[in-house]
Structures are given as C-alpha cells and as structure tokens.
Design a protein around this motif. Structure first.
Motif, short mmCIF file in Angstrom:
data_model
loop_
_atom_site.label_atom_id
_atom_site.label_comp_id
_atom_site.label_asym_id
_atom_site.label_seq_id
_atom_site.Cartn_x
_atom_site.Cartn_y
_atom_site.Cartn_z
N PRO B 13 0.80 -1.24 0.00
CA PRO B 13 0.00 0.00 0.00
C PRO B 13 0.83 1.28 0.00
CG PRO B 13 -0.03 -1.04 2.17
CD PRO B 13 0.66 -2.00 1.24
N GLU B 14 2.10 1.18 0.42
CA GLU B 14 2.92 2.41 0.48
C GLU B 14 3.69 2.68 -0.81
OE1 GLU B 14 5.35 2.80 4.11
OE2 GLU B 14 4.16 1.11 4.82
N LEU B 15 3.49 1.80 -1.76
CA LEU B 15 4.25 1.92 -3.00
C LEU B 15 3.99 3.26 -3.70
CD1 LEU B 15 6.08 -0.26 -4.33
CD2 LEU B 15 4.32 -0.43 -6.06
N ARG B 16 5.08 3.91 -4.12
CA ARG B 16 4.93 5.19 -4.82
C ARG B 16 5.62 5.18 -6.18
NH1 ARG B 16 5.75 10.38 -2.65
NH2 ARG B 16 4.11 10.68 -4.16
N MET B 159 20.62 4.59 -12.05
CA MET B 159 19.99 5.74 -11.42
C MET B 159 20.20 5.71 -9.91
SD MET B 159 16.07 6.75 -11.91
CE MET B 159 15.44 5.19 -11.36
N ILE B 160 20.04 4.52 -9.34
CA ILE B 160 20.21 4.41 -7.90
C ILE B 160 21.66 4.64 -7.50
CG2 ILE B 160 20.15 2.84 -5.93
CD1 ILE B 160 17.76 1.59 -7.09
N ARG B 216 16.61 9.22 -3.53
CA ARG B 216 17.34 8.00 -3.19
C ARG B 216 16.60 7.19 -2.13
NH1 ARG B 216 21.91 8.65 0.53
NH2 ARG B 216 19.98 8.84 1.63
N GLU B 217 16.08 7.88 -1.16
CA GLU B 217 15.32 7.19 -0.11
C GLU B 217 14.12 6.47 -0.69
OE1 GLU B 217 15.98 10.14 3.51
OE2 GLU B 217 13.91 9.44 3.37
N SER B 218 13.41 7.17 -1.57
CA SER B 218 12.22 6.56 -2.17
C SER B 218 12.59 5.39 -3.06
CB SER B 218 11.46 7.58 -3.02
OG SER B 218 11.30 8.79 -2.34
N LEU B 219 13.72 5.51 -3.75
CA LEU B 219 14.11 4.45 -4.69
C LEU B 219 14.64 3.22 -3.98
CD1 LEU B 219 16.00 6.21 -7.61
CD2 LEU B 219 13.89 4.94 -7.76
N THR B 220 15.31 3.41 -2.86
CA THR B 220 15.95 2.26 -2.21
C THR B 220 15.09 1.61 -1.14
OG1 THR B 220 17.12 3.83 -0.82
CG2 THR B 220 18.35 2.92 -2.65
N ASN B 221 13.97 2.23 -0.84
CA ASN B 221 13.09 1.62 0.15
C ASN B 221 12.14 0.65 -0.57
OD1 ASN B 221 11.17 0.98 2.01
ND2 ASN B 221 10.86 3.09 2.74
N PRO B 222 12.25 -0.64 -0.26
CA PRO B 222 11.40 -1.61 -0.98
C PRO B 222 9.91 -1.40 -0.72
CG PRO B 222 12.62 -2.66 0.81
CD PRO B 222 13.15 -1.27 0.70
N LYS B 223 9.58 -0.68 0.32
CA LYS B 223 8.16 -0.41 0.57
C LYS B 223 7.60 0.64 -0.38
CE LYS B 223 7.18 -1.65 5.32
NZ LYS B 223 8.34 -1.64 6.23
N THR B 224 8.48 1.55 -0.82
CA THR B 224 7.98 2.64 -1.66
C THR B 224 8.31 2.47 -3.14
OG1 THR B 224 9.96 3.95 -1.19
CG2 THR B 224 8.05 4.38 0.19
N LEU B 255 14.97 -7.17 -6.39
CA LEU B 255 14.15 -7.12 -7.59
C LEU B 255 12.73 -7.52 -7.19
CD1 LEU B 255 14.16 -6.81 -10.74
CD2 LEU B 255 14.45 -9.28 -10.84
N SER B 256 11.76 -6.70 -7.58
CA SER B 256 10.39 -6.98 -7.14
C SER B 256 9.70 -8.04 -7.98
CB SER B 256 9.56 -5.70 -7.21
OG SER B 256 10.18 -4.68 -6.48
N GLY B 257 10.17 -8.19 -9.19
CA GLY B 257 9.53 -9.22 -10.00
C GLY B 257 9.92 -9.18 -11.45
N ILE B 258 9.46 -10.20 -12.13
CA ILE B 258 9.74 -10.33 -13.56
C ILE B 258 8.42 -10.49 -14.30
CG2 ILE B 258 10.78 -11.85 -15.31
CD1 ILE B 258 12.83 -12.68 -13.15
N ILE B 259 8.28 -9.77 -15.41
CA ILE B 259 7.14 -9.95 -16.30
C ILE B 259 7.66 -10.65 -17.54
CG2 ILE B 259 5.26 -8.78 -17.53
CD1 ILE B 259 5.38 -7.97 -14.58
N VAL B 260 7.08 -11.78 -17.85
CA VAL B 260 7.49 -12.45 -19.09
C VAL B 260 6.49 -12.06 -20.17
CG1 VAL B 260 8.22 -14.60 -20.15
CG2 VAL B 260 8.32 -14.38 -17.67
N ASN B 261 7.00 -11.40 -21.19
CA ASN B 261 6.14 -10.82 -22.22
C ASN B 261 6.30 -11.57 -23.54
OD1 ASN B 261 4.37 -9.01 -23.46
ND2 ASN B 261 5.98 -7.50 -23.88
N GLN B 262 5.37 -11.32 -24.42
CA GLN B 262 5.43 -11.83 -25.81
C GLN B 262 5.52 -13.36 -25.88
OE1 GLN B 262 8.21 -9.70 -28.28
NE2 GLN B 262 7.77 -7.72 -27.35
N ILE B 263 4.67 -13.99 -25.09
CA ILE B 263 4.64 -15.46 -25.11
C ILE B 263 3.60 -15.91 -26.14
CG2 ILE B 263 4.27 -17.55 -23.75
CD1 ILE B 263 4.79 -15.85 -21.23
#
Ligand code: ATP
Ligand code: MG
Lengths: 103, 334
Positions: B13-16, B159-160, B216-224, B255-263
């Motif tokens: 829910p805190e994701l930005r 960027m990070i 930097r804080e926003s980018l490195t915090n896995p909650k945001t 890494l939050s996840g992987i999307i496998v596309n074009q299947i």
C-alpha cells in the motif's frame, strides 16, 4: 512511527550539536581575538583557499578533465563559481598534482 | 504459484514508484502504460514518465504528448514524456540568465559559454538532467504513483547508484563550503570586519541534496519502490536476468519481480495447419519458459501473451492490463 516524527527528531539533535559546537567555537574565537597574529590570518586564509579549491574541483572538475559531479549539477553551480575560475586553474596547475587535493 | 502482480501491488500500500527495466524492445513501455492504466481504473492518480527520444508514450497512447508537459490522456491517467534536448537547451539558457543577473553583464565570457555548450553536449548530461526531472516530479508529490519507463540496459540500476554517489559528493561539497565560510568568518573577525551573509551556493546545495535524498530514499526503500524486469522467453533472457539479480544484490536492492512478455499461446499448436515456423518458435519459447520458471519462479509476477498486433491505443492497453493484472498465468489471448 510516522516519518515526519523521526525527521523532526533528527533535526532537533542536529541543532543541539550545532549549539554546543557553536559555543565552543565562540569561546575559541574570543581567545583568538586580540592575539591575532599576522601568521594566523595567513594560515586561515590559506586553509580557506584550499577549501575553496577543493570545492571548485568537485564542482567543475570536468574543466580539467576530472568529471566528478554529473554535468547537470556542475552547470547548476557554475554561475557561483565564475569569479574563482581563473585563479583556481592557475594555482592548481602551479601548486601540485590535482589528485592531491581530492584524496 | 508465485505472487502475481496484482497480489504484489495489493500487498504494497505504500508503493509510490514502479520502475520497468530491461533490454530494448521487450515491452517496458507497454508494461508501463498498462500499469498506469490499471492504477487509474482503481481510483488512483498515476503518472507515467518517460524520456525516450523516440516518443514511445506518444506512440502507445496515440497522442502527441512529447515535450508537452504532463497530459491527462484518459480520466485520471497522467503521462509525461520529457523532451530531454529541449529541457537541456532551456536549462543552458537559465544558467546564462543566472550569470547575467549575478554579475550584471550582458555578454557571457567566451570561456564560460564554451563550457556551458560542451557540458550540455555530453551524453551524461542527458542522463543527469533526466534523473533530476524525475527527482523533481517525485519531490513535488502530486501523484499517487509514479511509473518510470526506463531506457534500455539497466539504467534503473544506474539511477540508484548515481543518486548514492551524488549524495556523498554533495555532502562533501556542503562540508567544504561550510568550513570555508567558517574560516572566512574567522579571518574577518580577526581583522575586525563583520562576517558575510549566508552563502548562496550553500542554499543551492541544500536544495539539490534535499531533492536527491528524497529520490534516493524513495528508490531504495522496498516499501515505496518496486523494480520489475520485462523479459521474453529466450535464451538471452536467462543470462540477463541472472546478471540483473547480481547487480541488484550489489546495490542492496531487491528485484520486485519479472514480467514475461510476448509469449506465443501454446494452444496455437493444436491447430493442425500451423506453420513450421510458428511451431518451432512456440516450442523454443516453451523450452526457455521452463528454464525461466525453474530458475526464477519466486520472481515471476505475470505472463503476457504475444498479441496479433502491436498493443497501441487505450483499448489495447486495457487488454494488456487485463492480462497483466487479472489473468497473470494464462497466455491465451482474450
Ligand atoms: N505482448 C505483446 N504482443 C505484441 N507486441 C508487443 C507486445 N509487447 C510489446 N509489443 C510490441 O513490441 C515493441 C516493443 O515494445 P515496447 O515499446 O513496449 O518495448 P520497450 O522495452 O519499451 O522498448 P524500448 O527499449 O525501445 O523502449 C512495440 O512495438 C510493442 O508494441
Ligand atoms: Mg520503451
């Protein structure tokens, strides 16, 4: 704990530290005052100049081929650095290896 | 089954910030647009951000938004496509104006102007101006969620690391500047002069730092902040993903996840008239899909089918979103 709460606290602490430091500094300054020798002024001016050079090097290092800051921020700070550019470059090349200043 | 994209977002829910990274042409822009669309449909106010000089967001939303600022392309769906060249040209002018104002001069000295021109032409200028634009938008905080459609090749990671390094340098600069001012003050006092007023540079540095800190804080915090990789079922993807995982690890980011596309939908194989070409491609994809699943199962958040045409326009974006968020484990095209 909400975020702002932590931040507020941090700032408070910083001020406290700053306060103590400032008092000490004032006291030291008081001692200096009156016994200001020519040598001391010279030493301080020299230190100040060194710090100024260091600052210039970080900001505009790419002018000498030492890019440190990303160019966006170098350009942003450029206007303030202009009066110092000439003396800075001259003294740097005269004094010593540029890298001495950095590390 | 691993956690789906929808489950991931529901649990954050805190994701930005959402960042789609990955190699060129695999579907970052498509995934970004679909994600922004999905959030807008859920009553959020997303901003989709890109600096692609190819104007890929204009392309996918079928509207000319390049260099035109933030545009609401559909109800509550905001998009901005930065024209980096234009922005840099404007910035150069700002710098020149500042110099004229500070020193009350009309003509910028040649040496200085030369520096302004060469600095602006550097490739690193593009990158740093882009990050600054992102940091600024983020610091303003006018949107619920920021979706960054990154240029190819691990720039999200760069960027990070840049924000981290820059932050350290700005720290050092602030310190030298402050110390210099202290010495100056002391000298002035010793000479019986009054101390100077607050340094304008320090004000500027603090402003830059405030922005970068937040970034930097926003980018490195896995909650945001969530980083997703978009891949396709091919051999290269496996190596790329392993490398990306390593890089993320080094930076202390997950890494939050992987999307496998074009299947290609395997159900196509049931058609007896399928061409050998397509059949071979599908079988190849299935082979690599299996490896990807075995190696990275915990990261996989959605599978997206290959559509029979390029997903462009709101209707197609809606379709991609439907696949990504509502039927993440099915690849038969709806
Ligand atoms: N699932 C899909 N089915 C069919 N076409 C797709 C699919 N996903 C993406 N495409 C098409 O593939 C091309 C590349 O996709 P996209 O622009 O999203 O990739 P990208 O990663 O943003 O590329 P770049 O690195 O150039 O920015 C586009 O023409 C897009 O319409
Ligand atoms: Mg793209």
């Amino acid at each position: 704990m909400p975020k702002w709460f932590k931040r507020e606290r941090k700032e408070e602490k910083r001020e406290e530290e700053g306060g103590v430091k400032k008092e000490v500094k004032e006291a030291v300054k008081g001692v200096f005052y009156g016994m200001a020798s020519h040598g001391m002024v010279r030493y301080m001016l020299k230190t100040r100049m060194y710090l100024e050079h260091l600052f210039m090097l970080i900001t505009l290092g790419d002018m000498l081929g030492f890019p440190i800051l990303p160019p966006y921020y170098s350009l942003k700070l450029l206007p303030y650095a202009i009066p110092h550019i000439k003396t800075w470059k001259r003294s740097l090349f005269r004094e010593r290896d540029v890298t001495d200043l950095l590390y | 089954m691993p956690k789906s994209l929808k489950e991931f977002f529901d649990a954050s829910p805190e994701l930005r910030i959402v960042v789609y990274a990955g190699k060129g042409g695999l579907g970052k822009t498509t995934a970004s647009a679909a994600t922004a669309y999905w959030f807008s449909k859920r009553g959020k106010k997303p901003l989709c951000f890109s600096t692609d000089p190819q104007a890929s967001l204009s392309d996918i939303f079928e509207r000319d938004i390049f260099g035109k600022g933030v545009i609401e392309v559909a109800p509550s769906l905001y998009v901005v496509e930065i024209d980096a060249d234009k922005r840099i040209a404007e910035f150069q002018e700002e710098v020149r104006a500042k110099i004229r104002e500070l020193y009350k001069i009309e003509k910028i000295p040649d040496e200085i102007d030369e520096y302004i021109r060469t600095a602006a032409a550097e490739p690193a200028m593009h990158e740093s101006a882009t990050y600054d634009a992102m940091a600024e938008l983020l610091a303003k905080g006018e949107y619920d969620i920021y979706i960054f459609d990154m240029p190819p090749f691990g720039h999200g990671v760069r960027m990070i690391s840049m924000a981290q390094i820059l932050d350290a340098w700005i720290d050092k600069m602030e310190e030298t500047r402050r110390k210099a001012a202290e010495y100056e003050e002391a000298v002035a006092r010793l000479k019986g002069l009054s101390a100077k007023t607050e340094d304008e540079v320090l004000v500027e540095l603090r402003e830059i730092r405030r922005k970068l800190d937040f970034f930097r804080e926003s980018l490195t915090n896995p909650k945001t902040c969530a980083f997703f990789m978009v891949i396709i079922p091919e051999k290269m993807a496996i190596l790329d993903t392993e490398r990306a995982l390593e890089m993320f690890d080094k930076l202390g980011i997950k890494l939050s996840g992987i999307i496998v596309n074009q299947i290609y939908p395997p159900s196509l194989l049931e058609n007896p008239n399928i061409s050998t070409f397509l059949k071979n491609r599908i079988e190849m994809q299935q082979k690599y899909m299996k490896v990807i699943w075995e190696k990275f199962e915990e990261y996989i958040r959605a599978l997206v089918p290959m559509f029979d045409r390029e997903p462009k326009g709101l209707d197609m974006i809606a379709k991609v979103a439907e696949h990504m968020f509502e039927r993440p484990w099915e690849v038969d095209v709806i």
